[in-house]
Design an enzyme around this catalytic site. Structure first.
Site, PDB file in Angstrom:
ATOM      1  N   ILE A 210      24.824  48.933  70.119  1.00 41.31           N
ATOM      2  CA  ILE A 210      25.949  49.198  69.234  1.00 41.31           C
ATOM      3  C   ILE A 210      26.893  50.209  69.883  1.00 41.31           C
ATOM      4  O   ILE A 210      28.089  50.217  69.626  1.00 41.31           O
ATOM      5  CB  ILE A 210      25.429  49.722  67.872  1.00 41.31           C
ATOM      6  CG1 ILE A 210      26.483  49.527  66.807  1.00 41.31           C
ATOM      7  CG2 ILE A 210      25.006  51.138  67.903  1.00 41.31           C
ATOM      8  CD1 ILE A 210      26.745  48.110  66.570  1.00 41.31           C
ATOM      9  N   ASP A 211      26.330  51.033  70.751  1.00 41.61           N
ATOM     10  CA  ASP A 211      27.142  52.077  71.387  1.00 41.61           C
ATOM     11  C   ASP A 211      27.957  51.529  72.572  1.00 41.61           C
ATOM     12  O   ASP A 211      28.765  52.262  73.131  1.00 41.61           O
ATOM     13  CB  ASP A 211      26.241  53.215  71.894  1.00 41.61           C
ATOM     14  CG  ASP A 211      25.532  53.940  70.763  1.00 41.61           C
ATOM     15  OD1 ASP A 211      25.934  53.749  69.603  1.00 41.61           O
ATOM     16  OD2 ASP A 211      24.580  54.695  71.046  1.00 41.61           O
ATOM     17  N   GLY A 255      27.285  56.816  68.385  1.00 42.49           N
ATOM     18  CA  GLY A 255      27.686  56.924  69.786  1.00 42.49           C
ATOM     19  C   GLY A 255      26.963  58.108  70.366  1.00 42.49           C
ATOM     20  O   GLY A 255      27.451  59.223  70.378  1.00 42.49           O
ATOM     21  N   ALA A 367      25.674  52.233  58.123  1.00 36.00           N
ATOM     22  CA  ALA A 367      26.525  51.243  57.438  1.00 36.00           C
ATOM     23  C   ALA A 367      27.381  50.449  58.422  1.00 36.00           C
ATOM     24  O   ALA A 367      27.858  49.369  58.093  1.00 36.00           O
ATOM     25  CB  ALA A 367      27.418  51.948  56.422  1.00 36.00           C
TER      26      ALA A 367
HETATM   27  O1  LIG Z   1      18.160  56.398  63.503  1.00 37.50           O
HETATM   28  P1  LIG Z   1      17.930  55.502  64.662  1.00 37.50           P
HETATM   29  O2  LIG Z   1      17.409  54.160  64.303  1.00 37.50           O
HETATM   30  O3  LIG Z   1      17.139  56.154  65.727  1.00 37.50           O
HETATM   31  O4  LIG Z   1      19.332  55.148  65.275  1.00 37.50           O
HETATM   32  C1  LIG Z   1      20.327  56.057  65.608  1.00 37.50           C
HETATM   33  C2  LIG Z   1      20.894  55.753  66.958  1.00 37.50           C
HETATM   34  O5  LIG Z   1      20.856  54.428  67.264  1.00 37.50           O
HETATM   35  C3  LIG Z   1      22.020  54.009  67.949  1.00 37.50           C
HETATM   36  O6  LIG Z   1      22.653  53.083  67.107  1.00 37.50           O
HETATM   37  C4  LIG Z   1      21.714  53.440  69.295  1.00 37.50           C
HETATM   38  O7  LIG Z   1      20.472  52.841  69.249  1.00 37.50           O
HETATM   39  P2  LIG Z   1      19.910  51.884  70.363  1.00 37.50           P
HETATM   40  O8  LIG Z   1      19.817  52.632  71.639  1.00 37.50           O
HETATM   41  O9  LIG Z   1      18.626  51.443  69.823  1.00 37.50           O
HETATM   42  O10 LIG Z   1      20.892  50.752  70.443  1.00 37.50           O
HETATM   43  C5  LIG Z   1      22.849  55.251  68.140  1.00 37.50           C
HETATM   44  O11 LIG Z   1      24.194  55.049  68.023  1.00 37.50           O
HETATM   45  C6  LIG Z   1      22.289  56.165  67.099  1.00 37.50           C
HETATM   46  O12 LIG Z   1      22.310  57.474  67.555  1.00 37.50           O
END
Ligand SMILES: O=P(O)(O)OC[C@H]1O[C@](O)(COP(=O)(O)O)[C@@H](O)[C@@H]1O
Ligand SMILES: Nc1ncnc2c1ncn2[C@@H]1O[C@H](COP(=O)(O)OP(=O)(O)O)[C@@H](O)[C@H]1O
Ligand SMILES: [Mg+2]
Length: 450
Positions: A210-211, A255, A367
């Site tokens: 997503i980042d 991010g 969200a």
């Molecule tokens: O609360 P969680 O599931 O650890 O996710 C938060 C983090 O996940 C992310 O969406 C990135 O996750 P991924 O590396 O798994 O793609 C970040 O933007 C965010 O900091």
């Protein structure tokens, strides 16, 4: 990092001895502006000066193998059992990718069995390996209508040897790992363990983030759906801020290390006055610091809208003892709340300056990543899934499928985890952000030497 042609070659399990069911479709195909023939390659770089610097003939320039169907394939489809796993944080389009993989495998290649491992790589451990989902075209027909992943996902370490045992016990010949930097790291280790045992199992990665922080991919799938949703929160906060005297709108967006979501969502609405990302450090204090800039905006315009990536300003939190220094189950650093720090310091600064700020702070958090993929991302996911299946059936392994400069290509998995994709403070995206926010129109861009 300078890459050479040899760094971009992907691994093959062996010679392709079987006719592909798609070979008739390929009979007359040649490279065109809209198609890359299987023997052709796609250039890594795309400017005259970068290409000229190599001083090499075109065939020796660094280039990627084109993705797509092959006339001859490695695996006999009748003998293939495929596995699919989704790992790490959610991302729009995961279900679209799963659906595309299952449809392509079963309908085009006539693969008889596709197994979904549940809850990420945890599903490949001895304890969970029998709790799988049979993925049939019927089972996946409507799954793209929802966000998330029907397989579930997780963080946390697993043993590569144990995962290889699971693949053997479940009779898997090709495994599709849909994951981010963590997932691609794990898949690389898994592929190395498979290779060390001399096994005939292909591991294909579909990079998910997503980042948008994985390199060698134009933009990751789901990113567009996520930043579109993020842009809605920027609109809400700017409406709130504009309607309040001395209004301060703050939106914190995902991010961790890369500020792409913050940049794109800000550009989509063009409502942000200040964009803060991990790649561009900033100071709070001083004439050119954030607090003084916020005050100037409020005094001149009546309100200010700040978009901040969650990984921005972590050094400021550390200085104030607001970072635990902890990591999550996958080893990712846990971040401090930069949005809350901005809210508190801005409120205190403006109050001391005699203003009466009304602060609206939104942290949309999950969200933005739990949404259904938009139409664009759905198409993208489907095409990535097709490319992944073609790569696997042609015996590619330790290979990720990506779109690079509009072409679908194969990238060696170790390259995908070689470094992080980040917003370049000297690049054209950040320049657009500076232009759009007017941060350039101030004395200096908000890039403060600290
Ligand atoms: O609360 P969680 O599931 O650890 O996710 C938060 C983090 O996940 C992310 O969406 C990135 O996750 P991924 O590396 O798994 O793609 C970040 O933007 C965010 O900091
Ligand atoms: N450096 C690594 N080496 C091996 N496996 C890893 C590594 N980092 C993460 N993993 C595993 O990959 C999976 C997904 O990683 P995670 O960081 O949670 O998400 P993402 O794949 O989205 O980056 C987790 O099960 C995690 O244990
Ligand atoms: Mg990650």
């Amino acid at each position: 990092m300078t890459l050479h042609l040899d760094d971009l070659r992907v691994r093959h399990l062996g010679e392709c001895r079987h006719d592909s069911p798609l070979s008739a479709l390929l009979a007359a195909k040649r490279t065109s502006p809209h198609y890359v023939a299987e023997g052709d390659r796609v250039l890594l770089e795309d400017t005259v000066s970068m290409l000229a610097e190599h001083g090499l003939p075109p065939e020796d320039l660094p280039s990627f193998e084109a993705a797509g169907p092959r006339r001859r394939i490695y695996f006999d489809p009748a003998l293939v059992t495929a596995g699919i796993v989704t790992c790490g944080g959610l991302c729009p389009g995961l279900n679209d990718v799963i659906r595309g993989l299952v449809q392509e495998l079963t309908v085009q290649y006539d693969v008889k069995r596709v197994v979904g491992f549940r809850n990420g790589l945890r599903g490949l451990t001895a304890r969970h390996r029998d709790d799988t989902i049979e993925l049939t075209p019927d089972r996946v027909r409507d799954i793209h209508n929802a966000g998330g992943t029907i397989l579930g996902s997780s963080r946390g370490a697993q043993d590569a040897e144990e995962m290889v045992d699971s693949l053997l016990l479940r009779g898997i010949n090709v495994l599709f790992v849909i994951g981010g930097d963590g997932g691609m790291n794990a898949a690389t280790n898994l592929a190395a363990a498979i290779r060390a045992r001399g096994l005939d199992i292909a591991v294909i990665g579909v990079p998910k983030t997503i980042d948008n922080d994985l390199p060698y991919t134009d933009q990751s799938f789901g990113f567009q759906s996520a930043f579109a949703q993020a842009a809605n929160f920027i609109s809400s906060v700017s409406i709130e801020a504009a309607a309040s005297p001395d209004g301060i709108g703050i939106v914190k967006l995902m991010g961790r290390h890369s500020g792409f979501i913050a940049c794109y969502a800000s550009l989509a609405r063009n409502a942000a006055d200040i964009v803060l990302i991990p790649e561009v450090p900033f100071a709070l204090e001083g004439e050119d610091g954030l607090l003084a800039r916020v005050e100037r905006h409020v005094r001149s315009k009546g309100f200010v809208v700040i978009v901040v990536a969650e990984g921005a300003g972590q050094d400021l939190l550390a200085e104030r003892g607001l970072l635990e220094g902890a990591t999550d189950a996958s080893g990712n650093a846990k971040l401090g709340d930069i949005g809350a720090l901005l809210r508190e310091t801005i409120t205190a600064h403006l109050t001391a300056a005699g203003l009466v700020p009304t602060v609206r702070y939104i942290d949309p958090s999950y969200a933005i990543r739990s949404v259904t993929a938009n139409a664009y991302d759905s198409v993208y996911c489907l095409r990535l899934a097709h490319a992944a299946v073609h790569a696997a059936m042609a015996g590619r392994t330790e290979t990720a499928v990506v779109r690079w400069r509009r072409r679908f290509v194969h990238v060696p998995m170790p390259l995908i985890i070689s470094h992080r994709n980040q917003v370049d403070p000297d690049g054209d995206l950040w320049m657009s952000v500076l232009e759009a926010t007017g941060q350039l129109g101030q004395q200096r861009p908000l890039l403060v030497e600290r």
